[in-house]
Design a protein around this motif. Structure first.
Motif, PDB file in Angstrom:
ATOM      1  N   ASN A  23       0.803  -1.228   0.000  1.00 55.65           N
ATOM      2  CA  ASN A  23       0.000   0.000   0.000  1.00 55.65           C
ATOM      3  C   ASN A  23       0.834   1.276   0.000  1.00 55.65           C
ATOM      4  OD1 ASN A  23      -2.911  -0.550   0.007  1.00 55.65           O
ATOM      5  ND2 ASN A  23      -2.438  -1.747   1.832  1.00 55.65           N
ATOM      6  N   GLU A  24       1.927   1.279   0.725  1.00 58.26           N
ATOM      7  CA  GLU A  24       2.688   2.510   0.893  1.00 58.26           C
ATOM      8  C   GLU A  24       3.828   2.678  -0.112  1.00 58.26           C
ATOM      9  OE1 GLU A  24       3.891   2.906   4.971  1.00 58.26           O
ATOM     10  OE2 GLU A  24       1.815   3.036   5.671  1.00 58.26           O
ATOM     11  N   PHE A  25       4.330   1.581  -0.680  1.00 58.60           N
ATOM     12  CA  PHE A  25       5.444   1.697  -1.610  1.00 58.60           C
ATOM     13  C   PHE A  25       5.100   1.150  -2.999  1.00 58.60           C
ATOM     14  CE2 PHE A  25       9.199  -0.077  -3.706  1.00 58.60           C
ATOM     15  CZ  PHE A  25       9.931   1.092  -3.871  1.00 58.60           C
ATOM     16  N   TYR A  26       4.780  -0.113  -3.072  1.00 56.74           N
ATOM     17  CA  TYR A  26       4.642  -0.791  -4.363  1.00 56.74           C
ATOM     18  C   TYR A  26       3.536  -0.182  -5.230  1.00 56.74           C
ATOM     19  CZ  TYR A  26       4.533  -4.640  -7.720  1.00 56.74           C
ATOM     20  OH  TYR A  26       4.575  -5.394  -8.866  1.00 56.74           O
ATOM     21  N   ILE A  27       2.328  -0.097  -4.705  1.00 56.63           N
ATOM     22  CA  ILE A  27       1.211   0.419  -5.501  1.00 56.63           C
ATOM     23  C   ILE A  27       1.454   1.866  -5.943  1.00 56.63           C
ATOM     24  CG2 ILE A  27      -1.250   1.037  -5.413  1.00 56.63           C
ATOM     25  CD1 ILE A  27      -1.671  -1.620  -3.863  1.00 56.63           C
ATOM     26  N   PRO A  28       1.882   2.782  -5.050  1.00 53.17           N
ATOM     27  CA  PRO A  28       2.164   4.146  -5.515  1.00 53.17           C
ATOM     28  C   PRO A  28       3.232   4.203  -6.609  1.00 53.17           C
ATOM     29  CG  PRO A  28       1.980   4.134  -3.131  1.00 53.17           C
ATOM     30  CD  PRO A  28       1.972   2.697  -3.578  1.00 53.17           C
ATOM     31  N   GLU A  35       0.430   2.815 -16.568  1.00 51.59           N
ATOM     32  CA  GLU A  35       0.155   1.693 -17.465  1.00 51.59           C
ATOM     33  C   GLU A  35      -0.742   0.629 -16.819  1.00 51.59           C
ATOM     34  OE1 GLU A  35       4.126   1.706 -20.190  1.00 51.59           O
ATOM     35  OE2 GLU A  35       4.347   1.173 -18.078  1.00 51.59           O
ATOM     36  N   LEU A  36      -0.612   0.449 -15.519  1.00 51.74           N
ATOM     37  CA  LEU A  36      -1.471  -0.474 -14.788  1.00 51.74           C
ATOM     38  C   LEU A  36      -2.432   0.358 -13.957  1.00 51.74           C
ATOM     39  CD1 LEU A  36       1.135  -3.118 -13.550  1.00 51.74           C
ATOM     40  CD2 LEU A  36      -0.035  -2.994 -15.738  1.00 51.74           C
ATOM     41  N   LYS A  37      -3.693  -0.041 -13.938  1.00 49.56           N
ATOM     42  CA  LYS A  37      -4.719   0.798 -13.309  1.00 49.56           C
ATOM     43  C   LYS A  37      -5.592  -0.010 -12.347  1.00 49.56           C
ATOM     44  CE  LYS A  37      -5.131   3.557 -17.549  1.00 49.56           C
ATOM     45  NZ  LYS A  37      -3.976   4.294 -17.341  1.00 49.56           N
ATOM     46  N   ASN A  38      -6.265   0.710 -11.468  1.00 51.06           N
ATOM     47  CA  ASN A  38      -7.267   0.164 -10.556  1.00 51.06           C
ATOM     48  C   ASN A  38      -6.771  -1.030  -9.750  1.00 51.06           C
ATOM     49  OD1 ASN A  38      -9.143   2.080 -11.487  1.00 51.06           O
ATOM     50  ND2 ASN A  38      -9.622   0.772 -13.231  1.00 51.06           N
ATOM     51  N   PRO A  39      -5.746  -0.820  -8.931  1.00 50.63           N
ATOM     52  CA  PRO A  39      -5.222  -1.931  -8.129  1.00 50.63           C
ATOM     53  C   PRO A  39      -6.199  -2.352  -7.043  1.00 50.63           C
ATOM     54  CG  PRO A  39      -4.264   0.121  -7.387  1.00 50.63           C
ATOM     55  CD  PRO A  39      -5.079   0.439  -8.623  1.00 50.63           C
ATOM     56  N   ARG A  40      -6.145  -3.617  -6.730  1.00 47.07           N
ATOM     57  CA  ARG A  40      -6.876  -4.092  -5.562  1.00 47.07           C
ATOM     58  C   ARG A  40      -6.117  -5.251  -4.950  1.00 47.07           C
ATOM     59  NH1 ARG A  40     -12.473  -6.589  -7.917  1.00 47.07           N
ATOM     60  NH2 ARG A  40     -11.537  -8.150  -9.259  1.00 47.07           N
ATOM     61  N   ILE A  41      -6.127  -5.291  -3.633  1.00 52.07           N
ATOM     62  CA  ILE A  41      -5.482  -6.354  -2.874  1.00 52.07           C
ATOM     63  C   ILE A  41      -6.587  -7.204  -2.265  1.00 52.07           C
ATOM     64  CG2 ILE A  41      -3.956  -6.927  -0.953  1.00 52.07           C
ATOM     65  CD1 ILE A  41      -2.745  -4.119  -1.237  1.00 52.07           C
ATOM     66  N   LEU A  42      -6.456  -8.496  -2.431  1.00 55.59           N
ATOM     67  CA  LEU A  42      -7.430  -9.424  -1.877  1.00 55.59           C
ATOM     68  C   LEU A  42      -6.717 -10.460  -1.015  1.00 55.59           C
ATOM     69  CD1 LEU A  42      -8.033  -9.024  -5.218  1.00 55.59           C
ATOM     70  CD2 LEU A  42     -10.209  -9.850  -4.393  1.00 55.59           C
ATOM     71  N   ARG A  43      -7.343 -10.848   0.071  1.00 56.24           N
ATOM     72  CA  ARG A  43      -6.832 -11.941   0.895  1.00 56.24           C
ATOM     73  C   ARG A  43      -7.447 -13.227   0.350  1.00 56.24           C
ATOM     74  NH1 ARG A  43      -4.898 -11.444   5.896  1.00 56.24           N
ATOM     75  NH2 ARG A  43      -6.009  -9.489   6.132  1.00 56.24           N
ATOM     76  N   ILE A  44      -6.638 -14.214   0.096  1.00 59.46           N
ATOM     77  CA  ILE A  44      -7.130 -15.491  -0.425  1.00 59.46           C
ATOM     78  C   ILE A  44      -7.498 -16.373   0.767  1.00 59.46           C
ATOM     79  CG2 ILE A  44      -6.528 -17.550  -1.738  1.00 59.46           C
ATOM     80  CD1 ILE A  44      -4.679 -15.708  -3.407  1.00 59.46           C
ATOM     81  N   LEU A  45      -8.736 -16.827   0.784  1.00 60.10           N
ATOM     82  CA  LEU A  45      -9.228 -17.605   1.909  1.00 60.10           C
ATOM     83  C   LEU A  45      -9.116 -19.112   1.683  1.00 60.10           C
ATOM     84  CD1 LEU A  45     -12.382 -15.473   2.743  1.00 60.10           C
ATOM     85  CD2 LEU A  45     -10.096 -15.332   3.753  1.00 60.10           C
TER      86      LEU A  45
END
Length: 101
Positions: A23-28, A35-45
C-alpha cells in the motif's frame, strides 16, 4: 481489457508488513507509470496454509504489449526491491487473465 494478477504467499509473521509495503510503496510506484490501473489487494481464503497467508494483487491493463513494456521499465526492478526487503519470505506467482464479461 486484461487483469494482471500476482498471487503472493507470505510467511505469517511478515503478512502485515507486506500489505503495508504494498500500500505505501509498491502500488504508488506502479501507479506513477499510468500503465497499470485500478489496483486491488485481496486476501485469499482458500488453500490456506498454517504458517503463511496468501494475497492477490490485481491490476487492469490495456493489453499484453503494455504489460510487457511496464515489466521491462519498472516491474523487474520492483520485484528486485521486494526481494531485498522480504527475501525468501514472499513468493509471487503472476497470472494474466482476459476479462470476458
Amino acid at each position: 481489457m486484461l487483469i494482471y494478477n500476482t498471487t503472493f504467499h507470505v510467511e505469517m509473521g511478515d503478512a502485515r508488513n507486506f500489505v503495508i509495503w504494498l500500500n505505501e510503496f509498491y502500488i504508488p510506484e506502479v501507479e506513477k507509470s499510468g500503465e497499470l490501473k485500478n489496483p486491488r489487494i485481496l486476501r485469499i481464503l482458500s488453500h490456506k496454509e498454517q504458517d503463511s497467508e496468501c494475497f492477490s494483487l490485481q491490476w487492469e491493463v490495456e493489453d499484453s504489449a503494455t504489460l510487457h513494456c511496464w515489466h521491462v521499465k519498472q516491474g523487474a526492478a520492483l520485484n528486485t526491491e521486494m526481494m531485498k526487503v522480504f527475501k525468501d519470505k514472499v513468493i509471487g506467482f503472476p497470472t494474466l487473465m482476459e476479462v470476458i464479461r
